[in-house]
Enzyme design. Structure first.
Site, PDB file in Angstrom:
ATOM      1  N   ASP A   1      34.163  46.538  31.881  1.00 53.75           N
ATOM      2  CA  ASP A   1      35.482  46.382  31.864  1.00 53.75           C
ATOM      3  C   ASP A   1      36.250  48.049  31.785  1.00 53.75           C
ATOM      4  O   ASP A   1      35.774  48.870  30.787  1.00 53.75           O
ATOM      5  CB  ASP A   1      35.986  45.736  30.584  1.00 53.75           C
ATOM      6  CG  ASP A   1      35.879  44.285  30.808  1.00 53.75           C
ATOM      7  OD1 ASP A   1      35.443  43.838  31.976  1.00 53.75           O
ATOM      8  OD2 ASP A   1      36.527  43.452  29.705  1.00 53.75           O
TER       9      ASP A   1
ATOM     10  N   ASP B   1      33.878  35.001  35.780  1.00 56.79           N
ATOM     11  CA  ASP B   1      32.993  35.949  35.019  1.00 56.79           C
ATOM     12  C   ASP B   1      31.619  35.618  34.611  1.00 56.79           C
ATOM     13  O   ASP B   1      31.270  34.493  35.052  1.00 56.79           O
ATOM     14  CB  ASP B   1      34.073  35.839  33.825  1.00 56.79           C
ATOM     15  CG  ASP B   1      34.090  37.186  33.017  1.00 56.79           C
ATOM     16  OD1 ASP B   1      33.211  37.981  33.297  1.00 56.79           O
ATOM     17  OD2 ASP B   1      34.863  37.594  32.054  1.00 56.79           O
TER      18      ASP B   1
ATOM     19  N   GLU C   1      30.531  39.986  37.550  1.00 57.03           N
ATOM     20  CA  GLU C   1      29.523  40.282  36.818  1.00 57.03           C
ATOM     21  C   GLU C   1      29.079  41.571  36.611  1.00 57.03           C
ATOM     22  O   GLU C   1      28.086  41.920  36.304  1.00 57.03           O
ATOM     23  CB  GLU C   1      28.318  39.403  37.448  1.00 57.03           C
ATOM     24  CG  GLU C   1      27.832  39.552  38.670  1.00 57.03           C
ATOM     25  CD  GLU C   1      26.949  40.989  38.860  1.00 57.03           C
ATOM     26  OE1 GLU C   1      27.779  41.952  38.973  1.00 57.03           O
ATOM     27  OE2 GLU C   1      25.665  40.820  38.372  1.00 57.03           O
ATOM     28  N   TRP C   2      29.946  42.432  36.647  1.00 56.66           N
ATOM     29  CA  TRP C   2      30.151  43.847  36.011  1.00 56.66           C
ATOM     30  C   TRP C   2      29.154  44.642  36.900  1.00 56.66           C
ATOM     31  O   TRP C   2      28.798  45.912  36.291  1.00 56.66           O
ATOM     32  CB  TRP C   2      29.862  43.707  34.556  1.00 56.66           C
ATOM     33  CG  TRP C   2      30.438  42.785  33.916  1.00 56.66           C
ATOM     34  CD1 TRP C   2      31.724  42.407  33.947  1.00 56.66           C
ATOM     35  CD2 TRP C   2      29.945  41.802  33.021  1.00 56.66           C
ATOM     36  NE1 TRP C   2      32.314  41.598  33.211  1.00 56.66           N
ATOM     37  CE2 TRP C   2      31.190  41.059  32.559  1.00 56.66           C
ATOM     38  CE3 TRP C   2      28.700  41.545  32.561  1.00 56.66           C
ATOM     39  CZ2 TRP C   2      31.003  39.824  31.750  1.00 56.66           C
ATOM     40  CZ3 TRP C   2      28.662  40.409  31.745  1.00 56.66           C
ATOM     41  CH2 TRP C   2      29.566  39.761  31.296  1.00 56.66           C
ATOM     42  N   GLY C   3      28.441  44.175  38.081  1.00 58.99           N
ATOM     43  CA  GLY C   3      27.645  45.271  38.815  1.00 58.99           C
ATOM     44  C   GLY C   3      26.176  45.102  38.253  1.00 58.99           C
ATOM     45  O   GLY C   3      25.391  45.705  38.562  1.00 58.99           O
TER      46      GLY C   3
HETATM   47  C1  GLA Z   1      35.263  39.913  30.621  1.00 56.39           C
HETATM   48  C2  GLA Z   1      35.910  40.520  31.952  1.00 56.39           C
HETATM   49  C3  GLA Z   1      37.325  40.906  31.803  1.00 56.39           C
HETATM   50  C4  GLA Z   1      38.051  39.685  31.470  1.00 56.39           C
HETATM   51  C5  GLA Z   1      37.790  39.317  29.868  1.00 56.39           C
HETATM   52  C6  GLA Z   1      38.316  38.044  29.448  1.00 56.39           C
HETATM   53  O1  GLA Z   1      35.224  40.934  29.971  1.00 56.39           O
HETATM   54  O2  GLA Z   1      35.214  41.517  32.688  1.00 56.39           O
HETATM   55  O3  GLA Z   1      38.064  41.528  33.203  1.00 56.39           O
HETATM   56  O4  GLA Z   1      38.194  38.872  32.341  1.00 56.39           O
HETATM   57  O5  GLA Z   1      36.364  38.887  30.209  1.00 56.39           O
HETATM   58  O6  GLA Z   1      37.596  37.549  28.482  1.00 56.39           O
END
Ligand code: GLA
Length: 402
Positions: free
Chosen positions: A202, A147, A180-182
């Site tokens: 997310d 993450d 890393e969400w893009g």
């Molecule tokens: C981030 C990630 C999620 C999950 C949470 C856990 O938000 O994007 O997929 O792993 O952390 O805290």
């Protein structure tokens, strides 16, 4: 020439030529993850129960193999810097749990973070990457989700490459799932680094919403995440997938139609299929949905080509995905809030997939239409298709070439 030889020996003898483990995730990973249902509220019993249920429900036979323990499992570090595990949650220890998961023919996924702390505030891997990779390897980890919280502006490509090298040095093959969400467009640089990379923030269990968490960060509904995948298909392929986040099938207030559409669209995207529902309370129709082998086969097709939107007819998106056998998957997706009536003339269509370099010629070849949800043949492409698609639902076909 002599100098090339010396350079070659130097590169391979010092292991500075690290790389990701090849031959993994040749199709999009499938499994189950703690986060969507349990967030931080799980212990070894819950995970054992889930492993048991993955097997007894038939999900394992349908292809789900990774049991992924997400955030909230790491304890403090011992005097030598090794991670400890919360004894309260894992009284038998994580290795015993790992052995149990493996004894069921399943694989273990674990989570860490490139920062000093994880998103949930637990210990992260920064500064301990090689040490953590050794520990993960000793635990029998097969999949690491890594993450990006609390990373204080460090460089994403650098941080993920460090962890990739650490996994490689530890010597146990692990799927490396980058989360890393893009933010830094990992699809552009990450194919040699990870096996999948999150493309967005997310997902949350709603169809069409944004949860701002009181201004802290955004989570997105299925529709928002789906629409954010635009333009990314050229970057995906065997061993390196776009990850639009885990499944919310069976969670929150998604209707059956919406769960079916979500699952079908993820299959058309060749997305990882990581379930996140509470398997102890899973209704029969959700299990049937999650284990539909025909839909899973579209996702898992070995050609590894992500689908594309070919057209939008009123509220209906038309998606095509070429498949290895010469078949094609076609998904009619009604985004609208009303029932859609569809009259689709195959012969009028010109389908060219520049990425796969494939054409669909309905004037030259007739395909059998196979309804993947009803699991039956329903006609041929030499006739106009007449159908009705409920709101937020799909009509998912395999076009069979013989
Ligand atoms: C981030 C990630 C999620 C999950 C949470 C856990 O938000 O994007 O997929 O792993 O952390 O805290």
């Amino acid at each position: 020439m002599k100098y090339f030889g010396i350079l070659f020996i130097f590169l391979f003898s010092t292991n500075c030529y690290a790389q990701k483990f090849d031959g993994l995730a040749l199709t999009p990973p499938m499994g189950w993850n703690t986060y969507n249902t349990f967030a931080g509220k799980f212990d070894e019993k819950i995970i054992r129960d889930m492993a048991d249920l993955i097997v007894s429900t038939g999900m394992k036979d349908a292809g789900y193999q990774y049991i992924i323990i997400d955030d909230n499992w790491t304890g403090t570090r011992d005097s030598l810097g090794f991670l400890t595990v919360d004894q309260g949650r894992f009284p038998s220890g994580l290795k015993a749990l790992s052995d149990y998961i493996h004894s069921k023919g399943l694989k273990l996924g674990l989570y860490s973070d490139a920062g000093y702390t994880t998103c949930g505030g637990f210990t992260g891997s920064r500064g301990h990457e090689f040490q953590d990779a050794i520990m993960l390897a000793r635990l029998g980890c097969d999949y690491l989700k890594y993450d990006w919280c609390n990373t204080d502006g460090i460089n994403a490509a650098g941080a993920y490459t460090t962890m990739r090298d650490a996994i490689h040095a530890a010597g146990r093959p692990m799927v490396f799932s980058m989360c890393e969400w893009g933010n830094s467009k990992p699809w552009v640089w990450a194919a040699p680094v990870g096996h999948l990379w999150r493309t967005t923030g997310d997902i949350t269990a709603c169809w069409d919403c944004i949860d701002t968490h009181g201004g802290a960060y955004n989570s997105y509904g299925v529709m928002q995440i789906f629409d954010m995948q635009d333009g990314l298909r050229t970057y995906a392929g065997p061993g390196h997938w776009n990850d639009p986040d885990m499944l919310e099938v069976g969670n929150g207030n998604l209707t059956m139609n919406e769960s079916r559409a979500h699952f079908s669209l993820w299959a058309m995207l060749a997305a990882p299929l990581i379930a996140g529902n509470d398997l102890r309370k899973m209704p029969k129709d959700i299990l049937t949905l999650l284990t539909n082998k025909e839909v899973i086969a579209i996702d898992q097709d070995s050609l590894g080509i992500q689908g594309f939107r070919q057209n939008r007819i009123d509220s209906v998106d038309v998606w095509y995905k070429p498949l290895k056998s010469g078949d094609w998957a076609v998904c009619f997706f009604n985004r609208g809030s009303k029932l859609a009536e569809l009259n689709y003339d195959w012969n009028g269509q010109v389908i060219h997939d520049a990425l796969a370099n494939l054409d669909l010629r309905f004037d030259k070849q007739t395909y059998t239409l196979h309804d993947c949800w009803a699991q039956k043949d329903i006609g041929c492409t030499d006739m106009v298709l007449h159908t009705k698609i409920p709101s937020h639902d799909v009509f998912l076909l395999r076009l069979k070439n013989k």
